[in-house]
Scaffold this motif. Structure first.
Motif, PDB file in Angstrom:
ATOM      1  N   THR A  94       5.210   1.201   3.541  1.00 23.08           N
ATOM      2  CA  THR A  94       6.014   2.291   2.985  1.00 23.08           C
ATOM      3  C   THR A  94       7.455   2.252   3.487  1.00 23.08           C
ATOM      4  N   GLN A 130      -2.086  -1.595  -5.084  1.00 21.10           N
ATOM      5  CA  GLN A 130      -2.257  -1.973  -6.498  1.00 21.10           C
ATOM      6  C   GLN A 130      -1.114  -2.887  -6.932  1.00 21.10           C
ATOM      7  N   TYR A 131       0.081  -2.553  -6.462  1.00 15.94           N
ATOM      8  CA  TYR A 131       1.253  -3.369  -6.795  1.00 15.94           C
ATOM      9  C   TYR A 131       1.073  -4.804  -6.300  1.00 15.94           C
ATOM     10  N   ALA A 148      -1.485   7.127  -0.848  1.00 19.37           N
ATOM     11  CA  ALA A 148      -1.719   6.726  -2.246  1.00 19.37           C
ATOM     12  C   ALA A 148      -1.954   5.216  -2.298  1.00 19.37           C
ATOM     13  N   GLN A 181      -1.570  -6.739  -8.296  1.00 22.36           N
ATOM     14  CA  GLN A 181      -1.056  -7.101  -9.615  1.00 22.36           C
ATOM     15  C   GLN A 181      -0.050  -8.246  -9.525  1.00 22.36           C
ATOM     16  N   ALA A 183       4.609   6.538  -5.328  1.00 22.89           N
ATOM     17  CA  ALA A 183       3.807   7.300  -4.361  1.00 22.89           C
ATOM     18  C   ALA A 183       3.478   6.435  -3.147  1.00 22.89           C
ATOM     19  N   LYS A 184       3.814   6.931  -1.963  1.00 23.69           N
ATOM     20  CA  LYS A 184       3.601   6.164  -0.730  1.00 23.69           C
ATOM     21  C   LYS A 184       2.199   6.399  -0.184  1.00 23.69           C
ATOM     22  N   LYS A 185       1.783   5.568   0.781  1.00 21.74           N
ATOM     23  CA  LYS A 185       0.466   5.733   1.411  1.00 21.74           C
ATOM     24  C   LYS A 185       0.335   7.188   1.885  1.00 21.74           C
ATOM     25  N   ALA A 232      -5.189   4.019   1.711  1.00 19.43           N
ATOM     26  CA  ALA A 232      -4.481   3.340   0.616  1.00 19.43           C
ATOM     27  C   ALA A 232      -5.208   2.060   0.216  1.00 19.43           C
ATOM     28  N   VAL A 264       7.141   1.523  -5.316  1.00 19.11           N
ATOM     29  CA  VAL A 264       6.172   2.344  -6.061  1.00 19.11           C
ATOM     30  C   VAL A 264       6.537   3.810  -5.826  1.00 19.11           C
ATOM     31  N   VAL A 277      -8.378   1.238  -3.198  1.00 15.34           N
ATOM     32  CA  VAL A 277      -8.307   0.139  -4.164  1.00 15.34           C
ATOM     33  C   VAL A 277      -9.541  -0.764  -4.042  1.00 15.34           C
ATOM     34  N   ASP A 290      -1.014   3.077  -4.465  1.00 16.21           N
ATOM     35  CA  ASP A 290      -0.077   2.382  -5.365  1.00 16.21           C
ATOM     36  C   ASP A 290       0.463   1.063  -4.808  1.00 16.21           C
TER      37      ASP A 290
END
Ligand code: XBP
Ligand code: MG
Length: 253
Positions: free
Chosen positions: A124, A166-167, A161, A170, A157-159, A191, A155, A195, A163
């Motif tokens: 983050t 996921q980023y 979350a 991907q 939303a930070k941890k 976080a 992203v 996932v 995201d």
């Protein structure tokens, strides 16, 4: 279960103990420079770590500890500028050599690299801070060690979350079962595991009392052959330091 293809590292608290004597001092220096009488002592900073992200942490502090703070015309801009000054101070602290890597971090990264296990970062913290730490405390060419360095506002939303993980997945065209994450905090664990990525935790002073239920292994640090880790939760067999062989065993469970 697929083979272990990538290791995703958190930075703050995991690669190095950056918070107490790095980020915290940098925030305080920025406050002085801005003429603010705010002082985040070691204990208060531990409470503020409930919120990930430097800008978000300043906002949380204002809302919860400085209700009488005179409103500035543009609060987002005020926080962003204060945080930019903080980032400069943090980079100076890193450059001064004040923030060494934790035991085992460089060794494990080198072992992964030499075995073609792909590497990534999910943090983050702001990207310039990550770059400074990697180049100055890991190796001058360290940016090339990582296929993706996912940091800061990349992203929304930070941890905790998911995201940022996921980023990374991907970006690397990987799925969660291909990877293992190394984190130091409950936020980071949440976080990664949201996932579906198995996660090893290395605790530090600020995170040692957090709940790490769901972690694949909880250690005091990654360990070195001559500086064994202590297992806090989980089963490391008879291994004394986190190497690729142990990571693969944890991943296969
Ligand atoms: C790290 C953070 C960061 C740093 C400060 O959390 O929360 O905000 O404390 O860095 P994690 P910035 O280790 O879970 O990624 O000021 O650059 O945000
Ligand atoms: Mg961390």
């Amino acid at each position: 279960m697929s083979e272990l293809r990538a290791v995703i590292f958190d930075v703050d608290g995991t690669m190095a103990d950056t918070e107490r004597d790095g980020h915290r001092l940098a925030f305080n220096r920025a406050f002085v420079e801005a003429g603010l009488d705010w002082d985040w002592d070691v204990s208060l900073y531990g409470d503020l770590l409930a919120v990930a992200g430097g800008k978000e942490r300043i906002r949380f502090y204002l809302n919860n500890y400085k209700p009488d703070f005179v409103q500035v015309p543009n609060l987002d801009k005020f926080i962003a500028e204060l945080h930019a000054v903080k980032t400069q101070h943090y980079q100076q602290l890193v450059a001064s050599g004040a923030i060494p890597l934790r035991p085992g971090v460089k060794r494990l990264l080198q072992e992964a690299r030499s075995n073609s296990v792909r590497l990534a970062i999910a943090t983050t913290a702001a990207l310039p801070n990550v770059i400074a730490l990697l180049q100055l405390s890991l190796a001058p060419d360290a940016l090339e060690w990582f296929e993706v360095i996912a940091a800061g506002d990349i992203v929304p939303a930070k941890k905790p979350a998911p995201d940022i993980y996921q980023y990374v997945l991907q970006d690397m065209s990987l799925s969660a079962p291909d990877c293992i994450a190394i984190e130091d905090s409950r936020h980071g664990l949440q976080a990664a595991t949201t996932v579906g990525i198995k996660t090893v935790i290395t605790i530090n002073d600020y995170t040692q009392n957090q709940d790490f239920a769901g972690a694949a292994l909880v250690l005091n640090h990654l360990g070195e052959p001559e500086e064994p880790f202590t297992v806090i939760a989980g089963d490391a067999g008879d291994t004394s330091h986190l190497n690729l062989e142990l990571l693969r065993r944890l991943h296969a469970r």
